[in-house]
Write an enzyme that holds these catalytic residues in place. Structure first.
Site, PDB file in Angstrom:
ATOM      1  N   ASP A 153      73.110  61.592  68.669  1.00 56.24           N
ATOM      2  CA  ASP A 153      73.844  62.123  67.520  1.00 56.24           C
ATOM      3  C   ASP A 153      73.730  63.643  67.594  1.00 56.24           C
ATOM      4  O   ASP A 153      72.664  64.202  67.343  1.00 56.24           O
ATOM      5  CB  ASP A 153      73.234  61.589  66.221  1.00 56.24           C
ATOM      6  CG  ASP A 153      73.804  62.260  64.978  1.00 56.24           C
ATOM      7  OD1 ASP A 153      74.707  63.109  65.100  1.00 56.24           O
ATOM      8  OD2 ASP A 153      73.340  61.934  63.861  1.00 56.24           O
ATOM      9  N   LYS A 167      80.430  70.694  61.355  1.00 54.70           N
ATOM     10  CA  LYS A 167      79.544  71.835  61.618  1.00 54.70           C
ATOM     11  C   LYS A 167      80.308  72.789  62.546  1.00 54.70           C
ATOM     12  O   LYS A 167      80.944  73.719  62.068  1.00 54.70           O
ATOM     13  CB  LYS A 167      78.226  71.402  62.244  1.00 54.70           C
ATOM     14  CG  LYS A 167      77.618  70.147  61.651  1.00 54.70           C
ATOM     15  CD  LYS A 167      77.021  70.327  60.266  1.00 54.70           C
ATOM     16  CE  LYS A 167      76.328  69.027  59.842  1.00 54.70           C
ATOM     17  NZ  LYS A 167      75.857  69.051  58.469  1.00 54.70           N
ATOM     18  N   TRP A 219      68.372  61.941  59.357  1.00 56.36           N
ATOM     19  CA  TRP A 219      69.521  61.330  60.039  1.00 56.36           C
ATOM     20  C   TRP A 219      69.072  60.386  61.133  1.00 56.36           C
ATOM     21  O   TRP A 219      69.674  59.316  61.327  1.00 56.36           O
ATOM     22  CB  TRP A 219      70.470  62.407  60.561  1.00 56.36           C
ATOM     23  CG  TRP A 219      70.944  63.252  59.422  1.00 56.36           C
ATOM     24  CD1 TRP A 219      70.639  64.562  59.184  1.00 56.36           C
ATOM     25  CD2 TRP A 219      71.748  62.813  58.307  1.00 56.36           C
ATOM     26  NE1 TRP A 219      71.205  64.972  58.006  1.00 56.36           N
ATOM     27  CE2 TRP A 219      71.892  63.939  57.445  1.00 56.36           C
ATOM     28  CE3 TRP A 219      72.352  61.619  57.954  1.00 56.36           C
ATOM     29  CZ2 TRP A 219      72.620  63.867  56.251  1.00 56.36           C
ATOM     30  CZ3 TRP A 219      73.076  61.545  56.779  1.00 56.36           C
ATOM     31  CH2 TRP A 219      73.203  62.656  55.952  1.00 56.36           C
TER      32      TRP A 219
END
Lengths: 355, 355
Positions: A166, A190, A98
């Site tokens: 992030d 999440k 990511w």
């Protein structure tokens, strides 16, 4: 009964599922799916969701919160576009898939990216340390928790430059100092809510200062904040469920208590991984994630037997990401300690049979 | 019982709400909200949703379907970025707020927009006709149904240039020739599903041909199609409910039968508006929308009395958009004829009292 260790979209509290299902049938006389986002009842939901984010994370004055769409992937673009200043340079830490995505998307919108720290040399199995943070760049970007590899920053990098993070896979799992950051973004799926919403927490003073020649309205955090996440139709149901989940979080002691429970869960599992001769952790001990616990069998020819056992125990979502293999137990906020115990018991039982 | 005439997010079939609520509790043993988008059960949902779109609209070979996020507002940007070719010019028809938004966003990404037809001179109360479509531009863009004003194109403009259409508020309400278009996009929250998903139907031969120097991965239809709408976590629940809704549509005769029911509903309401001396339609008769029926009281001092009556009858969502006032009855696919009859009866009763 299933024990869901999936990496996301993932488990949320059972009460939240129940309340969400109820609202699909009846939210003040309509389905939550057919309520106008302009109706006062939904405006109240959006306002409460934003307030609960601020409450849960002690967001200080001078910061705003927005719920957008597009996940962290669009967040890579949004963060780069909104943080771009005179130098059009930025420093990025590369800790995995990511983080690499964030780097790629920043470059695509014209940011001159300096990767000043990386763990790519060891397939991202640690968090870089002792790095020198560049000066003369517009901002610094990192990924707080690496869902795929199972590593996590214990602290935010120290810098006087605008810091962007992030936090998709560990936001709301532990206390953070929001004032350390100029911009935080996180896919909801999440610890926040169902897929389809993306959270932004942004320092007000950064809004409207982009030097990007290219700024579609949807990607402009200033316009999104000005419109209170209602620039266009927001992801109504995802925001509603996120609100329910935040209510649940705060009713259960907030992020502070959640962090303690998350540490207890992680400790239980890592202790077994370290004590059990058939298993080993996949990443550097000091950089282990409290959200995504990655581990391997010392002898991979036993994988099939182990897989059979955990599946029979009702565990789902344990295989590692397809890019790394092995196992990954995602132990997000809503996963109870009891589920971790089920996994630990399976590991012990497996070792009794094969040890 | 409430009769929901809201403009979107809006009514879906009651069976769909019921099935959606069930899946929030139990989708193959988990909540649909906690299922990984990579799990075969959800991959099957995405595949079925895409197949049902193709089936419902008779999408010919050579076209692909994707579910993204960001609504039509991000679609304004995505369509301009992906359709941009050598001239970087495009022809747009301006029929109201959303068409204006599309024009604004195309300009923001560097398209030289030629507005070759507009109804702005009369506050968008008609569909422009007799216009000359420009040549030497990359594509033509229009908005098939104007949710706010209540106007609708009866046919697609005839052109040999690539044709792009924002069909957010009338897709699946009537038969269309997909082969007329190079790109169709639509926010889900009218006739497709809950807010949070955006549908794209794109001719394969346009993919990967953009000349835009700026192309974030999320906004690149080629990459989205290549990844089968799984470039990153899709809006799982919105796609699931869209699939349920498409199943329901097809089980009830598909778009063909739906179109006939929609015509019957629109006729019932427009006939009352025309016959009733206290009401008048808001737009040119020949351009009236079969989705959003806009009308006014001849004597606006009676608004309050009328509002009281329809509210007492259980009607919700009838006020016109805040930018135009008056009334707007959105009579989307899932709104039954009986609900229109309730409104017509209220109008008749109102006129009996005040006529």
């Amino acid at each position: 009964m299933k024990y869901n260790f999936g990496a996301g979209p993932c488990i949320l509290p059972q009460e939240v599922f129940k309340q969400a299902a109820d609202a699909v049938i009846d939210f003040n006389g309509l389905s939550i799916l057919e309520v106008s986002h302009r109706h006062k009842d939904f405006v109240a939901v959006m306002d409460e969701a934003i307030d609960l984010v601020k409450k849960a994370l002690n967001v200080p004055a001078g910061y705003s919160v927005a719920f957008l769409q597009g996940g962290a992937t669009l967040g890579f673009t949004i963060s780069a576009l909104n943080m771009m200043r005179d130098t059009k340079k930025a420093g990025y830490i590369n800790t995995g898939t990511w983080a690499s995505g964030a780097i790629k998307e920043a470059k695509k919108v014209g940011v001159d990216v300096q990767v000043f720290a990386s763990s790519e040399d060891k397939n991202f199995n640690y968090i870089p340390k002792g790095f020198e943070i560049p000066t003369g760049v517009d901002y610094i970007h990192y990924t707080s928790n690496n869902t795929i590899y199972g590593t996590q920053f214990k602290d935010a990098p120290k810098t006087n430059l605008p810091l962007v993070c992030d936090m998709s896979s560990d936001i709301f799992s532990k206390e953070i100092q929001v004032s350390d950051f100029d911009l935080i973004y996180a896919g909801a799926q999440k610890n926040l809510g169902p897929a389809g919403a993306t959270l932004y927490i942004v320092k007000d003073e950064v809004l409207g200062k982009s030097t990007s020649p290219f700024m579609p309205t949807y990607l402009d955090l200033k316009q999104q904040i000005d419109k209170e996440s209602m620039l266009n139709t927001p992801p109504v149901f995802s925001v509603y469920v996120a609100m329910l989940n935040l209510r649940n979080l705060i009713a259960n002691g907030g992020v502070k208590d959640m962090e303690q429970r998350n540490i207890a869960k992680a400790n239980l599992l890592y202790q077994e991984i370290d004590a059990n001769p058939l298993f080993k952790g996949a990443v550097a001990t000091e950089d282990r994630s409290n959200m995504n616990v990655t581990f391997l069998l010392e002898n991979e020819s036993l994988n099939e037997q182990f897989d059979k056992m955990w599946k029979e125990a009702g565990i789902v979502g344990l295989p590692g990401h397809r890019s790394v293999g092995g196992y990954r137990a995602s132990i997000y906020n809503a996963l109870p300690l009891e589920s971790v115990q089920v996994l630990v018991d399976v590991m012990k039982e497996f070792t009794k049979k094969n040890g």
